[in-house]
Design a protein around this motif. Structure first.
Motif, PDB file in Angstrom:
ATOM      1  N   THR A  59       0.829  -1.209   0.000  1.00  0.00           N
ATOM      2  CA  THR A  59       0.000   0.000   0.000  1.00  0.00           C
ATOM      3  C   THR A  59       0.860   1.254   0.000  1.00  0.00           C
ATOM      4  N   ASP A  60       0.615   2.133  -0.962  1.00  0.00           N
ATOM      5  CA  ASP A  60       1.299   3.424  -1.024  1.00  0.00           C
ATOM      6  C   ASP A  60       0.478   4.349  -1.908  1.00  0.00           C
ATOM      7  N   PRO A  61      -0.145   5.372  -1.346  1.00  0.00           N
ATOM      8  CA  PRO A  61      -0.995   6.257  -2.155  1.00  0.00           C
ATOM      9  C   PRO A  61      -0.224   7.067  -3.186  1.00  0.00           C
ATOM     10  N   ASN A  62       1.082   7.122  -3.068  1.00  0.00           N
ATOM     11  CA  ASN A  62       1.895   7.886  -4.008  1.00  0.00           C
ATOM     12  C   ASN A  62       2.607   7.018  -5.037  1.00  0.00           C
ATOM     13  N   ILE A  63       2.247   5.755  -5.099  1.00  0.00           N
ATOM     14  CA  ILE A  63       2.668   4.882  -6.195  1.00  0.00           C
ATOM     15  C   ILE A  63       1.411   4.453  -6.927  1.00  0.00           C
ATOM     16  N   ARG A  64       1.384   4.657  -8.245  1.00  0.00           N
ATOM     17  CA  ARG A  64       0.226   4.320  -9.059  1.00  0.00           C
ATOM     18  C   ARG A  64       0.652   3.305 -10.125  1.00  0.00           C
ATOM     19  N   LEU A  65      -0.232   2.380 -10.436  1.00  0.00           N
ATOM     20  CA  LEU A  65       0.114   1.239 -11.280  1.00  0.00           C
ATOM     21  C   LEU A  65      -0.853   1.133 -12.453  1.00  0.00           C
ATOM     22  N   LEU A  66      -0.299   0.855 -13.639  1.00  0.00           N
ATOM     23  CA  LEU A  66      -1.096   0.608 -14.833  1.00  0.00           C
ATOM     24  C   LEU A  66      -0.559  -0.636 -15.526  1.00  0.00           C
ATOM     25  N   GLN A  67      -1.410  -1.616 -15.762  1.00  0.00           N
ATOM     26  CA  GLN A  67      -1.050  -2.816 -16.514  1.00  0.00           C
ATOM     27  C   GLN A  67      -1.815  -2.831 -17.827  1.00  0.00           C
ATOM     28  N   THR A  68      -1.073  -2.962 -18.924  1.00  0.00           N
ATOM     29  CA  THR A  68      -1.729  -2.971 -20.230  1.00  0.00           C
ATOM     30  C   THR A  68      -2.473  -4.270 -20.482  1.00  0.00           C
ATOM     31  N   GLY A  69      -2.058  -5.371 -19.834  1.00  0.00           N
ATOM     32  CA  GLY A  69      -2.547  -6.688 -20.203  1.00  0.00           C
ATOM     33  C   GLY A  69      -1.871  -7.145 -21.488  1.00  0.00           C
ATOM     34  N   ARG A  70      -2.018  -8.412 -21.813  1.00  0.00           N
ATOM     35  CA  ARG A  70      -1.412  -8.980 -23.017  1.00  0.00           C
ATOM     36  C   ARG A  70      -2.309  -8.716 -24.228  1.00  0.00           C
ATOM     37  N   PRO A  73      -1.138  -1.215 -35.437  1.00  0.00           N
ATOM     38  CA  PRO A  73      -1.180  -0.433 -34.198  1.00  0.00           C
ATOM     39  C   PRO A  73      -2.597  -0.033 -33.826  1.00  0.00           C
ATOM     40  N   THR A  74      -2.823   0.083 -32.527  1.00  0.00           N
ATOM     41  CA  THR A  74      -4.104   0.533 -32.004  1.00  0.00           C
ATOM     42  C   THR A  74      -3.877   1.676 -31.035  1.00  0.00           C
ATOM     43  N   ALA A  75      -4.901   2.511 -30.882  1.00  0.00           N
ATOM     44  CA  ALA A  75      -4.862   3.555 -29.863  1.00  0.00           C
ATOM     45  C   ALA A  75      -5.588   3.124 -28.598  1.00  0.00           C
ATOM     46  N   ALA A  76      -6.169   1.923 -28.604  1.00  0.00           N
ATOM     47  CA  ALA A  76      -7.045   1.484 -27.523  1.00  0.00           C
ATOM     48  C   ALA A  76      -6.308   0.614 -26.525  1.00  0.00           C
ATOM     49  N   LEU A  77      -6.783   0.649 -25.292  1.00  0.00           N
ATOM     50  CA  LEU A  77      -6.395  -0.288 -24.249  1.00  0.00           C
ATOM     51  C   LEU A  77      -7.632  -1.076 -23.832  1.00  0.00           C
ATOM     52  N   SER A  78      -7.427  -2.225 -23.234  1.00  0.00           N
ATOM     53  CA  SER A  78      -8.565  -2.993 -22.745  1.00  0.00           C
ATOM     54  C   SER A  78      -9.235  -2.251 -21.594  1.00  0.00           C
ATOM     55  N   ARG A  79     -10.480  -2.592 -21.333  1.00  0.00           N
ATOM     56  CA  ARG A  79     -11.256  -1.917 -20.291  1.00  0.00           C
ATOM     57  C   ARG A  79     -10.582  -2.037 -18.920  1.00  0.00           C
ATOM     58  N   GLU A  80      -9.855  -3.134 -18.691  1.00  0.00           N
ATOM     59  CA  GLU A  80      -9.230  -3.358 -17.382  1.00  0.00           C
ATOM     60  C   GLU A  80      -7.939  -2.552 -17.206  1.00  0.00           C
ATOM     61  N   ALA A  81      -7.415  -1.975 -18.288  1.00  0.00           N
ATOM     62  CA  ALA A  81      -6.132  -1.271 -18.223  1.00  0.00           C
ATOM     63  C   ALA A  81      -6.363   0.160 -17.767  1.00  0.00           C
ATOM     64  N   VAL A  82      -6.437   0.355 -16.459  1.00  0.00           N
ATOM     65  CA  VAL A  82      -6.642   1.678 -15.868  1.00  0.00           C
ATOM     66  C   VAL A  82      -5.633   1.862 -14.736  1.00  0.00           C
ATOM     67  N   TRP A  83      -5.359   3.125 -14.406  1.00  0.00           N
ATOM     68  CA  TRP A  83      -4.451   3.414 -13.305  1.00  0.00           C
ATOM     69  C   TRP A  83      -5.096   3.036 -11.971  1.00  0.00           C
ATOM     70  N   ARG A  84      -4.302   2.450 -11.084  1.00  0.00           N
ATOM     71  CA  ARG A  84      -4.776   2.069  -9.754  1.00  0.00           C
ATOM     72  C   ARG A  84      -3.766   2.507  -8.707  1.00  0.00           C
ATOM     73  N   VAL A  85      -4.258   2.885  -7.564  1.00  0.00           N
ATOM     74  CA  VAL A  85      -3.392   3.207  -6.426  1.00  0.00           C
ATOM     75  C   VAL A  85      -2.772   1.910  -5.909  1.00  0.00           C
ATOM     76  N   ALA A  86      -1.487   1.952  -5.569  1.00  0.00           N
ATOM     77  CA  ALA A  86      -0.804   0.750  -5.098  1.00  0.00           C
ATOM     78  C   ALA A  86      -1.434   0.248  -3.807  1.00  0.00           C
TER      79      ALA A  86
END
Length: 641
Positions: free
Chosen positions: A131-142, A148-161
């Motif tokens: 847990t750290d409110p000042n670390i933020r995480l984004l996973q693109t998924g596979r 090329p695409t400009a889109a990310l999957s719906r689950e690929a959003v920034w989250r607080v650690a």
């Protein structure tokens, strides 16, 4: 881990894109925006429409082009209170909140970067403390795409650690970010764009590969596949057959039903072929032949041949007729058969199987292998395979990969996982990859600089720091010198670093595991990456952030002297291990060596006229030479001056 692209993937990404109609998908609640540089923002709106962008009171505007794309830049900011970004166009409005200014790092590569926090050493406690409110995480998924695409999957959003968001996040990346935040005191955003088993070619853009000049055929097939998967697959099969005709001409008749295979050895119908003593270390091309017996009624039905997964690539024949090819070590093989292929009695199933490393063969359960008939019956394979070795991997070389296949293709991961991020503001890159290219060190020497340049162009900054991890040790110790693709690839990583002052290398050669290609001490990997970041990205230019690297190697009287870039220390034994001298006509030999300051000296054995010197030249070298910063000396090969 390789999978065919499904049409549904396009639809899912399109849906995700339309759900955020104004801002590009990389912008979401809880994002970190790169401090200290203009803040680039972009997205889509109605063609020709005006767009207003408001970042907590800092307002600018843009106009969408004829494709509906817009972009703008806001003035640089430093860390402070959380921000809100609102975009308006026509009657539409989108707002994202809890944005922080800080430093953003993009982490990528294959499974050793992908390895999640929950699976590493002390993973449970590390995850619980994430847990750290000042670390933020984004996973693109596979995501693997032919364009090329400009889109990310719906689950690929920034989250607080948190334990929930960090459990499956790239551990080495997380530890690097945690250490960077500790040393800088500013928020950190980390992007995990990883795919286990991936080759570097799949992370480079079409333009980047085209510039190298030897990927044109595969890229042409990729374009064809994007227009018509059936046509692309047919072209790849033709390329694969041309390769086979060149590397194994003796096997041209081994698929025929009248070929006599009684002299071939037998192999169980399930399990990797390495379980057979004669094949325990085999990589290359092997033919498998078996049979399925059918009645006249069964042979007249529509049918699908099921073989389960085949590692890595197969071309399959039924009664001498090709019925399909697939690539992917865990991809099930199911080949529909045209009417007329089967016959009453004995039907011969023949597979040309190419294994490029690790396990090989038709390894799935025997019960999966057989014919699925239209009336619901299943006709199993008649007993074991017969097999014959056609060519070793050294003899055959790598086969042409299906260029659309995620992890082993060309540009597909760049298209699906990196393109949607660019040109998001970054502080730098962290890269851990190479195991899947260990059979190609000379080509990797072209590809690694190409990837660095390609990504810097994509993110519109030619000076972005690029941090790479040098491959960890893996495999048995060697008692005599030998050639090593892993050592040669490590040397490519060293040379790439030496050629670019904005590239750093964190060696993991002393952090490996003899029996596991995925060592679990990712804490140290992250710490070493963060140390490099402090030097290359945060201005600590005098920091000694890497292990000793050679500057020169020369003959000096009857000795060979290697000069390093920093003073050396030998841990454990009194003298450094792992030095070899090589002459032009004989194998390399281990030699005794002595250390004085930043130099290592060694005497040439009698009768040897050395032309080059090697250090730690093995998959798992024995290392006791370090810098005073307790980081290991890098493996190398140098020609003597």
């Amino acid at each position: 881990m390789k999978r065919f692209l499904l049409t549904a993937a396009f639809a899912a990404l399109a849906t995700a894109a339309s759900a955020q109609s104004l801002l590009a998908p990389v912008f979401s609640d809880h994002a970190v925006l790169q401090r200290g540089q203009p803040i680039r923002v972009w997205g889509s709106a109605q063609p020709g429409a005006g767009v207003e962008i408001d970042l907590s009171g800092a307002i600018t505007s843009a106009t969408a082009d004829d494709q509906g794309r817009w972009s703008a830049a806001l003035a640089a900011r430093e860390p402070g209170a959380p921000l809100t970004l609102t975009v308006r166009s026509g009657g539409e409005r989108q707002t994202i909140s809890d944005l922080l200014m800080g430093d953003v790092w993009l982490c990528s590569g294959q499974s050793n970067m992908e390895m999640p926090l929950r699976r590493i050493m002390n993973g449970d406690s590390e995850t619980a403390g994430a847990t750290d409110p000042n670390i933020r995480l984004l996973q693109t998924g596979r995501v693997s795409l032919p364009v090329p695409t400009a889109a990310l999957s719906r689950e690929a959003v920034w989250r607080v650690a948190s334990p929930e968001s960090a459990a499956n996040f790239a551990a080495a990346c997380f530890f690097m970010g945690r250490d960077i935040k500790k040393s800088t005191g500013v928020p950190v955003g980390l992007i995990d764009a990883t795919w286990g088993g991936s080759i570097i070619q799949d992370w480079i853009s079409r333009e980047g590969l085209t510039a190298l000049g030897n990927y044109d055929d595969g890229l042409a097939i990729l374009s064809e596949y994007a227009r018509s998967p059936e046509a692309g697959m047919a072209s790849w099969n033709a390329m694969l057959e041309r390769w086979a005709a060149r590397v194994e001409p003796q096997a041209s008749h081994w698929s025929r039903p009248d070929f006599d295979d009684r002299a071939w050895a037998s192999l169980p119908a399930e399990g990797f072929w390495e379980t057979a003593p004669a094949l325990s270390t085999f990589d290359g091309v092997i033919w498998l032949r078996g049979a399925i017996t059918l009645s006249a009624k069964q042979a007249a039905q529509a049918a699908t041949l099921s073989l389960g997964p085949v590692d890595d690539l197969d071309t399959t024949f039924v009664n001498g007729r090709p019925v399909g090819s697939k690539e992917g070590w865990d991809t099930p093989r199911d080949y529909p058969l045209a009417r007329g292929v089967l016959k009453a009695g004995r039907n011969v199933i023949a597979l040309r199987v190419v294994d490029t490393g690790g396990g090989g063969g038709a390894w799935g359960p025997a019960a999966q292998k057989g014919l699925k008939l239209a009336d619901g019956q299943f006709a199993p394979l008649d007993g074991a395979w017969r097999y014959r070795v056609s060519a070793t991997l050294d003899q055959a070389g790598l086969p042409p990969h299906a260029p659309w296949l995620g992890a082993s293709g060309l540009s597909t991961l760049r298209n699906g996982m990196i393109a949607p991020l660019a040109p998001y503001g970054l502080k730098g890159f962290a890269w851990y990859q190479g195991e899947s290219n260990a059979t190609q060190p000379p080509e990797y020497a072209r590809l690694m600089p190409a990837l660095i340049a390609d990504w810097r162009r994509a993110f519109d900054n030619p000076d972005l720091p690029f941090l790479m991890v040098q491959l960890a040790s893996f495999g048995a110790y060697r008692s005599v010198p030998a050639e090593s693709g892993w050592a040669a690839l490590r040397d490519v990583q060293r040379r790439t670093t030496a050629a670019d002052p904005r590239v750093g290398m964190a060696s993991a050669v002393d952090l490996g595991d003899l029996y596991d290609i995925h060592p679990t001490n990712k804490q140290q990997v992250g710490a070493r990456l963060a140390l490099l970041a402090r030097k290359l990205a945060y201005g600590e230019t005098t920091l000694n952030a890497a292990g000793p690297a050679p500057l020169s190697a020369r003959r000096e009287g009857g000795a060979v002297v290697v000069t390093f870039d920093q003073p050396l220390v030998v841990f454990g034994a009194g003298r450094p291990a792992g030095f070899e001298l090589c002459d032009a006509t004989a194998p390399c030999r281990f030699v005794d060596a002595t250390v004085e300051g930043a130099t290592v000296s060694m005497a040439a054995p009698a009768g040897v006229t050395p032309v080059k010197v090697r250090f730690a030249w093995a998959e798992s070298p024995i290392l006791n030479l370090y810098g005073f910063n307790r980081l290991p000396a890098t493996p190398f090969e140098l020609t003597l001056n």
